[in-house]
Scaffold this active site. Structure first.
Site, mmCIF file in Angstrom:
data_model
loop_
_atom_site.group_PDB
_atom_site.id
_atom_site.type_symbol
_atom_site.label_atom_id
_atom_site.label_comp_id
_atom_site.label_asym_id
_atom_site.label_seq_id
_atom_site.Cartn_x
_atom_site.Cartn_y
_atom_site.Cartn_z
ATOM 1 N N ARG A 11 -17.958 43.853 -38.603
ATOM 2 C CA ARG A 11 -16.835 42.902 -38.747
ATOM 3 C C ARG A 11 -16.493 42.294 -37.400
ATOM 4 N NH1 ARG A 11 -14.976 47.252 -42.154
ATOM 5 N NH2 ARG A 11 -14.438 46.521 -44.245
ATOM 6 N N GLY A 55 -11.634 31.413 -39.755
ATOM 7 C CA GLY A 55 -12.673 30.471 -39.367
ATOM 8 C C GLY A 55 -13.834 31.173 -38.695
ATOM 9 N N CYS A 105 19.787 17.221 -25.950
ATOM 10 C CA CYS A 105 20.410 16.898 -27.239
ATOM 11 C C CYS A 105 19.403 16.276 -28.197
ATOM 12 C CB CYS A 105 21.613 15.987 -27.047
ATOM 13 S SG CYS A 105 21.183 14.360 -26.409
ATOM 14 N N LYS A 107 -8.423 44.254 -34.372
ATOM 15 C CA LYS A 107 -8.890 45.249 -35.334
ATOM 16 C C LYS A 107 -9.463 46.464 -34.611
ATOM 17 C CE LYS A 107 -11.321 43.798 -38.992
ATOM 18 N NZ LYS A 107 -10.790 44.285 -40.294
ATOM 19 N N MET A 156 -16.719 34.218 -38.518
ATOM 20 C CA MET A 156 -17.479 35.029 -39.467
ATOM 21 C C MET A 156 -16.709 36.312 -39.686
ATOM 22 S SD MET A 156 -21.108 36.763 -39.225
ATOM 23 C CE MET A 156 -20.290 38.361 -39.316
ATOM 24 N N SER A 196 21.903 14.864 -20.054
ATOM 25 C CA SER A 196 21.518 15.430 -21.344
ATOM 26 C C SER A 196 20.185 14.798 -21.726
ATOM 27 C CB SER A 196 22.586 15.123 -22.387
ATOM 28 O OG SER A 196 22.170 15.629 -23.634
ATOM 29 N N HIS A 254 14.725 8.959 -39.339
ATOM 30 C CA HIS A 254 16.171 8.931 -39.584
ATOM 31 C C HIS A 254 16.535 9.877 -40.716
ATOM 32 C CE1 HIS A 254 19.900 7.349 -41.415
ATOM 33 N NE2 HIS A 254 20.252 7.165 -40.154
ATOM 34 N N ARG A 309 -2.028 46.738 -38.835
ATOM 35 C CA ARG A 309 -1.530 45.663 -37.960
ATOM 36 C C ARG A 309 -0.060 45.424 -38.299
ATOM 37 N NH1 ARG A 309 -5.097 41.008 -41.079
ATOM 38 N NH2 ARG A 309 -4.143 41.394 -43.091
ATOM 39 N N TYR A 358 22.345 24.207 -21.392
ATOM 40 C CA TYR A 358 22.532 24.350 -22.839
ATOM 41 C C TYR A 358 21.493 23.538 -23.612
ATOM 42 C CZ TYR A 358 24.721 19.716 -22.901
ATOM 43 O OH TYR A 358 24.947 18.366 -22.786
#
Lengths: 893, 893
Positions: A96, A105, A848, A27, A107, A781, A465, A343, A868
């Site tokens: 603030r 959470g 995988c 801020k 103040m 893998s 599953h 923001r 990959y």
């Protein structure tokens, strides 16, 4: 102006940038930035995060801070021509908190500091609107007593709020605005009395108020809620919070004043228009509270034409400056616009893609930043059918929300409840939409799952599953709904009092986990229409075009290949449409449940000797061969990794009387004999039992059949690249021996093409001894699902009894089955990768497990140098984007 | 003499040492050693292992080998004044393999090389004993045809042996010696015919014979049996084998000849006398074959007085030289003694200890080598009751051997079969000896196990519940007997045709795994009598005195502390008697089954809410407190590590109707409600489920009760060192939170002493993140049982279906639950140790898994720098010795 050591001033005479968020908080940095750009920001100053940490450590402020704060207050006084604590012309200020990242959470805010009874009375004596000063004072006292002094009654409740409610109740009014100046004055007196009774009087001296508020903000960095939030989000204590002190501006001063919020573009659709809403004669909290209905931002020109054009100008400039869509808060006081916040704006997946494409086209954003601006998970939203949001809202308001489970497969599905796979198929064959409801699912349910629109289970987690297969099938899936009682025998689905029966309609929102009673209308995604069904032309879908462009950009940048986990040709087709470059995991066992072949599979398993087993295998071979051939044809030259039989054999056996009888008849033995053989195969911990390559070593003929079927199939297709994967290897010798069986099968099938043999790395021992294993493997893998289970010693199937509590209470930050546990499981992945490559430098590495589709995990896999990742078809686009982001974030391009 | 490159000559003109076993093999090195000491060794030469490897690699011999062999043969000829291939005065030689370590499965021996028909006929023409040359030729042809030429009939059988048997059958004779010279001549001709018919004629040329035999020895290094043996014993291929070529001497030449074996001390008892046996007019194989009963070695002086005194001299000198008890083979030819073999002699545990003590007393052996000379496992033999060996042998000969299982708990037990824990207690209360027979055991069976003398199960491995608890209790235990069918309902124990019922007697040999029908007399160990029962005085037991001395020596050297795993005061007393220095693992859950308290435990588990649970816990607290207090008192100031509740809660619940009904009555809810709660707690993979600290995190009140009971107990005892161990930690945060609960309990109990809080390291993730965990731990205790399960992904309970095959077929060399898997699990132990100590350098490290009592694993734990190992009471002496050996072997003292 001259820089102070511990205080950063902003305003028309403010400091120059750059403004670091790490120092000033989000801020504070943005306020300073806006001020330095010449936009109208109420003057003020920021006490940086460094002071917070020093104060919390030493319990005292830096020596020079007092003087610096006083000097900064004088600067504010000078800019606004008012004086802090001055009766005639008082300066009011807000305090603030503002951490470098958004931190619920903490103040939050104290407004109207600098007021006391004397000043209020003086103000009231000079102003027509008597209500304004007393209301401002009332708000100040209430916030200060609650937030700074933390005054609570014996029940731990806020006594100010309770008194306010009881006062309104006595006066028989509903809204605050119905209270007049005298009422508010009474309330103020009573508030002061409450504070005194708690021996925490609210100070009158403005500086005492200010220091109290500053200290309260800093101390809130250590409160319980902030600690939990930091733990859950991996935020370091050492970051600290900043405090912002700023001159008040009042949107509720009169009808020439107002307040509002604006987005530089539409956050729902991405449309390139300023979007927002405002209220006349109101404070910011009135917009949030939703009591008065705000007006659309366009109407501002009718009320505040100058302020409106100023706002549009600010919007455009800020977007140009930050090169991103912005979310703004503003106040108008006496027709003048004041900017209170800016923001980067949050947005839906649809908006994210549209804005990214537009900002690139407009030359505001680079392609790289455009890719980084989209949360990969948001792409999933674009692909799923959705409930009509209004209809859903109405249903919930109408009390039709039954419960909530884990959102395992995104999208929206409405259908009739069924309690068995058979019923799912029966209903579906009559054209009925079906929701399959099971305590949990097993491979036996696969055809039923395929027939259903959605799946609901009462047990299991995000990688159960049901969740795994459901996601792979692209099914809407809500799992682990603990307040659902499912009785499959009586065919009841019970939520508290509400009993639903087979055939009743329910609706599942797989994006939120909500379960709603009855039908809800859905609409299918445009992208799916273009890619698969084809009745929508690409040029007719803006969403598709945006998606397609983003994917192209991502593909240009990413280094990881993206494969897919599929078992069937139609799934493979879908995955290719989504951009899959190969199959990373084709589970052969799912094929075993197709059609009548399950009986042959059961014969094979229950065989008393090798001869009977071989007879069953001989009949399975042509069926598997055909499965493989179809998949090879669909994959047209792309690599296909096929995993040999993995699950424990008892998973394939009948669990009911009729199934047992059937097998006894087929195999011409007694029912008791079948029961005995089934009992012999049962295991105490099947996850750690006779499965994976342990089966192939005990029954090489099974591996032989599968490998032969595969090579015979491959021989019939041109340009085919099979990669045979041996599961659950823990010792080099296991792979070596299975490899021999596979190579022999290739010879027997006279397969002339090239192929690779590799292994899953899914046991800690495999990772620890990867150097030895690599000598016998063409590829690794990582089976990160099982690797997570064994590394944590945690069964996916049983984790639901405590894992949610672990995450809730912050022992773990995330479900390790959803996002890879980097410190533990990740360590094994890194170790296996480097040991494997040290031993064989062209070793191919992939993943995988489910984590192959998780953006955060993909970042790690990229850093670890994998070749990959493989994921379910619907996550392929997400993985493509995440892989590109990994390059941009990690390789620093 | 001058050294040759590829041939090492030994004999009266042989080379000087040192003689490396790695080069010459064990046999070759010892022959050379004996020869160089001047003992009568038939001259010969050794072709070293290096030639073997070169030959197998290149399929040809080193160029100079031929000349060197020929030169060496000439050396032999010179020494014995005979000539190789010479008709008149032929030199006969033997060819034997000899690897650096003893290698069954290798080609062994060819005797009488150098014979052919012409030479035999010439010999026969000059000798009175016509039978001798033809028998020598017959033996040569048979060995050469079988072993070198590998001639087999169509059924894969040795045709020479078959022909020999049929010849004897036709002649109606039983023994070889009943055949006369003509018979043997006939047989020789037929042997040559058989070889010709197989197109593998047996060569006549002596050198052709020699090279054939040498090559056959080398090639046998690659035969299937040798490969399997090497794999099973972790012997490297690169070791190779040597070949020994040596002049023949004949014990069967006449009545002035003979052959025998001798031990320098009694291998059964350790008594310091030469022990052995011999045969007059016989070859070595006649002693082994056991056809003629040999005479005790002392009788030799009546037949060969000079040779006997020479032998005693050799025995004494060799023992002095090798500083160890030796096992010798010798032959006497024409009254002259020839030494053919010497090596360190195998012995029983009793002998091992006696010999070690004596050799030290005699100044022959150092204490260090004495400790190294004893196989730690042998100490276990000294502690167990034993079957009378003759009685057992008779029983087996009488067909009473029923089957064989895994020898999980050593010793001998005879008793009546019972099929339930209750029956075990009932029988035992009537003073009946009992063998508890169960498919597998569970915590519910503990009281029954305690009441039984022995335990037999049909399932489970060396670390199954039955094996673990059985060993800890010191029970004789045979597990996983796969050919036993156990029907607990019908109360039948079935081995093939034999059906045994409740009350029938069986006998278990827990050292061999044998199960014998009926009763067998046992005798209890002397050491146990001295240590525990006390009716034998120490000075009356030589075994005890030897044991005690060895233990003292071991204690002086070892660095690892030895603790014990016990749950009860009487076990603790036993362990202290065996030398335990503390408790490394006290499992609190076993206490839960004592007496009536199981009902309270079940109430606690089945409680619907925290209030009911707390009520049950309040009643458990004083009971647990009393348990702990008793243990603390017994341990008298030694450290006691107490593990918090570990197993899944469902393990404590009733599995039968009556138990369920009882709980319904106690808790005043319906039986169905109890069933539902039990079902809710069931798990798919309990090993990976809601257990360990996960319970303590879900129900902190359980941890609180246990910790409070412990601290209240500790407060009542002087000099107490509790170490509280949190099980199954996978994440630092788990330990941190449980630690908080424990510390609070200490405060609430007003405990003033010192205590430590630590954790099991039994999950791969704990090992991988040990650095973080160590910050919150005073100690780590490696739970290698569970760590092995998770690292391998292998459930102990289910492993029996394939693990034996894995070991049989050489995939694994050893059962990883019996001996630590160094490459995999060991890597995690090392990693966790170094990460832990890096993070906290005074972190105490121990191991409490079964491996803590395994000598090979103890070596590894010593090398890894652990502070202690903990094992079951009966393994404490074994661990003390193994820990000393670890210092001697590893630290090179």
């Amino acid at each position: 102006m001259k820089k102070m050591k511990n205080v950063h001033f902003f305003g028309s005479i403010g400091e120059k940038g750059p403004f670091k968020k790490s120092l000033l908080g989000g801020k504070g940095a943005n306020l300073a930035e806006m001020a330095s750009m010449g936009f109208p920001v109420p003057p003020g100053f920021t006490i940086p995060t460094t002071v917070c940490l020093e104060y919390l450590k030493n319990n005292q402020y830096p020596q020079e801070l007092k003087a610096e704060v006083e000097k900064a207050v004088i600067n504010i006084e000078t800019e606004v021509s008012r004086s802090f604590g001055d009766k005639k012309n008082p300066l009011l200020i807000s305090v603030r908190s503002g951490a470098p990242v958004s931190m619920p959470g903490m103040m939050d805010t104290i407004l109207n500091l600098g007021l006391n009874q004397e000043i209020v009375e003086e103000m009231a004596s000079k102003i027509e609107n008597q209500r304004f000063p007393w209301d401002a004072y009332r708000r100040f006292l209430q916030m200060y007593g609650d937030v700074v002094l933390n005054i609570r009654d014996e029940n731990g409740r806020d006594p100010f709020n309770d008194y306010f409610d009881s006062y309104k109740h006595d006066k028989q009014v509903k809204e605050d605005t119905e209270l007049n100046a005298d009422d508010l004055k009474d309330i103020c007196f009573q508030y002061k009395k409450i504070a005194n009774e708690h021996n925490r009087p609210i100070p009158d001296a403005p500086y005492e108020q200010l220091w109290g508020a500053i200290s309260a903000v800093f101390k809130s960095w250590e409160n319980e809620r902030a600690i939990v939030y930091r733990r859950l989000n991996g935020i370091k204590y050492e970051m600290g919070t900043a405090v912002n002190v700023q001159a008040m501006v009042f949107g509720n001063l009169n009808d020439d004043s107002g307040t509002g919020v604006a987005f530089t573009r539409n956050p729902a659709t991405g449309k390139a228009n300023v979007y927002g809403e405002f209220l006349v004669n109101a404070q910011g909290e009135d917009v949030v509270a939703g009591i008065r209905t705000p007006l659309p931002i366009e109407k501002m020109k009718n009320f505040f034409s100058k302020a409106y054009s100023d706002l549009l100008n600010v919007c455009s400039s800020l977007e140009q400056h930050y090169k991103e869509m912005q979310d703004l808060e503003f106040t108008i006081q006496d027709k003048k616009l004041w900017m209170l916040q800016c923001r980067t704006g949050k947005r839906t997946g649809f908006a994210a893609v549209q804005i990214a494409v537009d900002l690139v086209n407009e030359g505001i954003m680079s392609k790289e930043n455009a890719l980084l601006s989209i949360d990969p998970e948001h792409l999933g939203h674009l692909l799923q059918p959705l409930f009509d949001p209004n209809e859903k809202q109405n249903a919930i308001r109408g009390g039709r929300l039954l419960g909530r489970g884990l959102p395992a497969g995104p999208g929206a599905a409405t259908g009739r409840i069924v309690f068995s796979a058979q019923a799912a198929e029966d209903f579906a064959s009559r054209g009925e939409p079906v929701i399959l409801v099971r305590p949990e699912t097993s491979p036996e349910d696969i055809r039923g799952m395929a027939a259903a629109r959605g799946i609901l289970t009462s047990r299991g987690g995000m990688t159960s599953h049901a969740a795994l297969v459901g996601r792979q099938m692209g099914k809407v899936c809500v799992v682990g709904c603990q307040n659902a009682r499912i009785d499959v025998v009586e065919k009841n689905l019970i939520f508290n009092e509400r009993i639903l029966r087979e055939g009743n309609f329910i609706s599942l929102d797989g994006t939120t986990g909500q379960i709603i009673d009855g039908e809800l209308p859905t609409r299918s995604s445009e992208i799916l229409n273009v890619l698969l069904d084809g009745y929508l032309n690409p040029e007719d879908s803006q969403v598709y075009q945006n998606y397609s462009l983003i994917m192209d950009w991502a593909d240009d940048i990413r280094k990881l290949k993206i494969r897919t986990n599929v078992d069937q040709p139609d799934q493979a087709r879908k995955a290719i449409a989504f951009g899959a470059e190969g199959i990373g995991l084709c589970r052969t066992e799912h094929m075993f449940f197709e059609g009548e072949r399950i009986d042959i599979v059961r014969e094979m398993i229950l065989a008393e000797n090798k001869k009977i087993r071989q007879h069953a295998l001989d009949r399975l071979l042509p069926l598997q061969q055909n499965d493989f051939e179809q998949i090879f044809r669909v994959m047209k030259g792309k690599p296909v990794t096929i995993r040999l039989l993995d699950p424990p054999l008892h998973e394939f056996l009948p669990h009911d009387v009729s199934g047992t009888k059937k097998m006894a008849k087929i195999m011409k033995v007694s029912v008791n004999e079948i029961k005995r053989r089934i009992a012999d195969l049962s295991e105490a911990n099947p996850m750690l039992g006779h499965r994976g390559c342990r089966l192939g070593l005990a029954y090489p003929e099974i591996t032989e059949m599968q490998a032969k079927a595969l090579f015979l199939a491959a021989g019939k297709v041109n340009d085919v690249h099979p990669e045979i994967m041996v599961p659950l290897v823990g010792h080099m010798e296991e792979l070596k021996r299975q490899k021999r069986v596979i190579s022999n099968a290739a010879k027997e099938a006279s397969f002339k093409g090239t192929y690779q043999i590799g292994t899953m790395i899914e046991l800690p021992r495999a990772a620890l001894t990867a150097g030895e294993i690599a000598k016998h493997a063409d590829f690794f893998s990582f089976g990160t699902n099982d690797l997570t289970q064994t590394t944590f010693g945690l069964s996916r199937d049983d984790a639901s009894s405590f894992l949610p509590d672990y995450i809730e209470s912050g022992i773990l930050h995330e479900d390790p089955f959803a996002s890879l546990d980097i410190n533990g499981v990740g360590e094994l992945v890194s170790m296996a990768s480097s040991k494997g490559r040290n031993s064989k430098n062209d070793l191919k590495l992939g993943v995988c497990g489910e984590h192959g589709g998780d953006p955060k995990s993909i970042m790690f896999f990229h850093q670890t140098g994998l070749d990959y990742v493989s994921c379910s078809p619907f996550r392929v686009p997400i993985a493509r984007l995440a892989a590109a982001q990994a390059v941009l974030k990690h390789d620093g391009k």
